[in-house]
Each structure stands twice: as structure tokens, then as C-alpha cells.
Design an enzyme around this catalytic site. Structure first.
Site, mmCIF file in Angstrom:
data_model
loop_
_atom_site.group_PDB
_atom_site.id
_atom_site.type_symbol
_atom_site.label_atom_id
_atom_site.label_comp_id
_atom_site.label_asym_id
_atom_site.label_seq_id
_atom_site.Cartn_x
_atom_site.Cartn_y
_atom_site.Cartn_z
ATOM 1 C CG LEU A 42 -1.921 1.068 1.421
ATOM 2 C CD1 LEU A 42 -2.952 0.991 0.297
ATOM 3 C CD2 LEU A 42 -2.605 0.924 2.775
ATOM 4 N N GLY A 43 0.568 2.198 -0.850
ATOM 5 C CA GLY A 43 1.379 3.409 -0.958
ATOM 6 C C GLY A 43 2.093 3.511 -2.285
ATOM 7 N N GLY A 180 18.293 13.713 -18.018
ATOM 8 C CA GLY A 180 18.454 14.914 -17.203
ATOM 9 C C GLY A 180 17.142 15.508 -16.746
ATOM 10 N NE ARG A 267 7.713 5.362 -11.870
ATOM 11 C CZ ARG A 267 8.292 4.365 -11.200
ATOM 12 N NH1 ARG A 267 9.586 4.401 -10.934
ATOM 13 N NH2 ARG A 267 7.582 3.327 -10.781
ATOM 14 C CG HIS A 439 12.659 41.076 6.790
ATOM 15 N ND1 HIS A 439 13.402 40.881 5.648
ATOM 16 C CD2 HIS A 439 13.505 41.632 7.705
ATOM 17 C CE1 HIS A 439 14.646 41.313 5.861
ATOM 18 N NE2 HIS A 439 14.726 41.766 7.105
#
Length: 462
Positions: A42-43, A180, A267, A439
Site C-alpha cells: 500500500l502506498g 536529465g 517511467r 522578514h
């Protein structure tokens, strides 16, 4: 429930990666009866072989670089090398914790989870473990695997896929990275931090070629400074074993040698032999074709994630899975604007973007209707403290909204959240300029860039 042949689920999901489990969790939350089928863990890729482990390696590399460079900050430290077993333990502990949490989530939502290799057996059923699981609707979410090239055999020893690289039991002395794009530059970055001599080979004319050209050039400059070599604009021809490693030959005859070759050319979808075509699902080059609501040409079948030809990003899978669940539950759904999806490459420095490139904007609106502004991080106090260089580039339709935000620099992935709001809410530079940014933060650089684009620069030259 899966053992009861009379059970008909509202939704049967084939694949438990990002898109599949997101759909399961949301559909169950909306009251649908859901079965989730997964043959591995799972995942899916993101958790076990992609996003999470690669970012853990990159963070380990960041720690190594900080140890080497500690004296720049007045800190006495020594770098003694990489304990690769320790790195893998750290990585695996991160994965294990998230995996356990995800298993708990699925169980708590009362999703019927079935471990096994499923196959689409009809427009309303999936066969798994010798049983037929029936559903009023089927969601295909079988994901992707690393691609190779004709004649280039990935052996897991000297010629590696990203899957192999994630579990490599050593730090290679030298490596050639073929590709790349995101995967290639992330591994190149991590390996360089670990001490590997890295060369990236990319057939197109820039690293991260889908990004704005300015971002690509900034990354190339940073990689040169780090000592990461790259060869651009010439395609791969062949790879062969040498006595101690691999030799890569390019189309122009140029050769490179290294201990290992990482094939990182992208992929491809997992769709072969799963019954999709037999059930009439329209496909193209292995991808399942869908409309803007993730529906296939078969009314009872949808598909999401890396299986469909959209952006191969885990968060896109999440969004597509949620869209399908909400559509099936009868909620009003809105198609995904893929230009509005934040994209991050987690190398050092990071590359983050949302919206369209300057070149694409000129193509759509005309060159005279596009304004681009670059804000250098040299003017940002927190970036100075972190000793990171880079830029934020804004692309605006003249007198209109910001349509592209392109950022290079350490931690820019953490700034892309606001950038996606700017793009997706079609903000005008003057509207963003009214917002007060804390900031000193790097987030402030995004505000300063919009101040400059609105014609009232503060810490930058007009």
C-alpha cells in the site's frame, strides 16, 4: 467481504498507490463501499520507490554537504564519509512510519483491502487470488515502472533503474546518469553529495527540459559549480560493460565510462496483461485514455495516476483519485488544471514552478503581450543566510494575471504553495504586492518579485 460472491462494491480499485488509495479514502468517507486491491505494498511507487525514499537520500546528502561546509558558518565539524547502511536505515524508518500510518488510515475508513495481483475480468469486476470481486464501478490505478531503451538491459548491478539505485549497498565512485529530467538530476545531486563523480547525459538541449529555460540554465550553472558534469543535446547510442564498469557511447561517437549507469529516462505505465484491452478500454502506447473527469470510454471504468497520460506526480494522483471518488458520490466536480499543479525537482538547488513557461505564454498570448521579471535571491536576506543562490521568475500577461512562477534555489519547493495560489486565483501583481510577507524569510522573495512586477520594487533594482 471479498470472499462473498454476492457482495457488489460501489467501487473496486485496482492499485493501491497515490491515486488508488486517495480514491479509496475519499470514496469511503463519502459513504461508498470500497474494495482496494494491491499486489505489492500500500502506498505504491511514491512511498516505497519514489518521492519519499529519494527525498530521504537527498536530505542525507544535504547533511553531508553541510558537514563539509560547516566552517563557512563558523562551526567546527569534520566529514568522515557516508555510512550507506545508516542512510538506508534512516530512509527505511521514514518509509515504515508513513506506511504504518497509511495502513491505519485505510483500516479506519473501513476499506476492504485485498492483497494480490488483480486483473480486469469484465467492465464491473476484477479477478484476484482466484476470486472475482464485483463493483458497480472500477478504477484502474496500476501506476508505472522505470523505462529503458531498446537494447539497453537493466541488470541491477552495473546498469541500474531508480529502483536499484534506491537500495544500492554502496556509494559508487563514479556514475553516468542517462536522463536529465527530474529523476536523473535528483540522483545526480544526491550521489554528488555522497562523493560520487557524476556525469549526466541528456539528449535534449537542457537539464530539466520541461521547465522554463531560465530555470534550466540556472540549474546547469549550479551543477557546474558543484562539479556535476553533463553532456547535452546528443542522444544515447549504446552501453557496454568494461572491465570495471560501463561505457556509454552517444550518437556522435563520444564515450563516457563509470562504475555504474543509472537509466533515468522516465517511467512507463503498468498496463500489459491486466485485461484492459480485452475489456475494450481505449489505450495509447500503454496509457489508458481518459476524459477530463478521468472516465475511460467504458462507462463503468475510470483511471488515474501514472497509468494515464497526465503529469506523473503523486499529488496529481491524489487529486485525480479524489475527483473520481467525488464524481461517483454525486458531488459536483471540476476538471484539474494541470498547468496549475506545483512541480518541484528536489536536487540542490531545488527547481520549483507552477503555471506556464515564458515560451509557452508567448505562444499562447503573443510575444508583445507577455512580461517576464527575474528577482535574484541575492537580494533576499534569508537566502543570504542560507548561502543559496538562484532566482524567482514571474511570467505575466501584460496588464493581467501572473501565469507562471519559476523558482530556483534551496528550499524553493517550500515556496511553491503560495505560487500556486497566485496562479490558480489569477492574481494580479499589484494584488500580491499588497500582501505583507514575513522578514526575513525566503517566502519574502516571492512578495518582492511581485512588488517589482507591480512597479514598486523594494530590495531590487528597477
Amino acid at each position: 467481504m471479498a470472499n462473498d460472491a454476492s457482495t457488489v462494491f460501489d467501487l473496486v480499485i485496482l492499485g493501491g498507490g497515490s491515486g488508488g488509495y486517495a480514491a479509496a479514502l475519499r470514496a469511503s468517507q463519502l459513504g461508498l463501499d470500497v474494495a482496494l486491491i494491491e499486489k505489492n505494498k500500500l502506498g505504491g511507487t511514491c512511498l516505497h520507490n519514489g518521492c519519499i525514499p529519494t527525498k530521504a537520500l537527498l536530505h542525507a546528502g544535504e547533511i553531508a554537504d553541510q558537514a563539509r561546509e560547516a566552517d563557512q558558518f563558523g562551526v567546527k565539524a569534520t566529514f568522515e564519509g557516508i555510512d550507506i547502511k545508516g542512510v538506508h536505515k534512516y530512509k527505511d524508518d521514514v518509509i515504515a512510519g508513513l506506511y504504518k500510518g497509511l495502513q491505519g488510515l485505510v483500516a479506519s475508513r473501513k476499506v476492504t483491502y485485498i492483497e494480490g495481483e488483480g486483473r480486469l475480468s469484465s467492465p464491473t469486476s476484477v479477478d484476484v487470488n482466484g476470486q472475482r470481486v464485483q463493483g458497480r464501478h472500477i478504477l484502474l490505478a496500476t501506476g508505472s515502472v522505470p523505462k529503458s531503451l531498446p537494447g539497453l538491459e537493466i541488470d541491477g548491478n552495473r546498469i541500474l533503474s531508480s529502483d536499484h539505485a534506491l537500495v544500492l549497498d554502496r556509494v559508487p565512485e563514479s556514475a553516468i546518469v542517462l536522463g536529465g529530467g527530474v529523476i536523473g538530476v535528483e540522483f545526480a545531486s544526491a550521489w554528488k553529495s555522497f562523493g560520487t563523480d557524476v556525469t549526466v547525459v541528456e539528449g535534449l538541449k537542457h537539464l530539466v527540459p520541461v521547465e522554463d529555460e531560465n530555470s534550466s540554465k540556472l540549474l546547469e550553472r549550479a551543477f557546474r559549480k558543484r562539479g556535476i558534469k553533463f553532456n547535452l543535446g546528443t542522444f544515447f547510442d549504446k552501453a557496454e560493460y568494461t572491465e570495471n564498469g560501463v561505457r556509454v557511447t552517444l550518437a556522435d561517437g563520444k564515450t563516457f565510462e563509470a562504475e555504474v549507469l543509472l537509466v533515468a529516462i522516465g517511467r512507463g505505465p503498468v498496463s500489459q496483461g491486466l485485461g484492459y484491452e480485452e475489456q475494450g478500454v481505449a489505450m495509447d502506447r500503454g496509457y489508458v485514455l481518459v476524459d477530463e473527469y478521468m472516465q475511460t470510454n467504458v462507462p463503468t471504468i475510470s483511471a488515474v495516476g501514472d497509468l494515464v497520460p497526465t503529469l506523473q506526480l503523486a499529488h496529481v494522483g491524489f487529486a485525480e483519485g479524489i475527483l473520481v471518488a467525488e464524481r461517483l458520490a454525486g458531488l459536483k466536480t471540476v476538471p484539474i488544471d494541470y498547468d496549475g499543479v506545483p512541480r518541484v525537482t528536489y536536487c540542490h538547488p531545488e527547481v520549483a514552478s507552477v503555471g506556464i513557461t515564458e515560451a509557452k505564454a508567448k505562444e499562447i498570448y503573443g510575444a508583445d503581450k507577455v512580461v517576464a521579471l527575474k528577482y535574484n535571491l541575492a537580494g533576499n536576506g534569508k537566502s543570504k543566510i542560507l548561502k543559496t543562490a538562484g532566482e524567482i521568475k514571474l511570467v505575466q500577461v501584460k496588464d493581467g494575471a501572473v501565469v507562471g512562477v519559476h523558482m530556483v534555489g534551496d528550499r524553493m519547493g517550500e515556496q511553491v504553495g503560495e505560487a500556486q495560489l497566485v496562479y490558480n486565483w489569477e492574481a494580479l501583481p499589484a494584488e500580491v504586492a499588497q500582501l505583507i510577507h514575513a522578514h526575513p524569510t525566503q517566502n519574502e522573495a516571492l512578495g518582492e518579485a511581485h512588488l517589482a512586477l507591480a512597479g514598486k520594487p523594494l530590495h531590487s533594482h528597477d
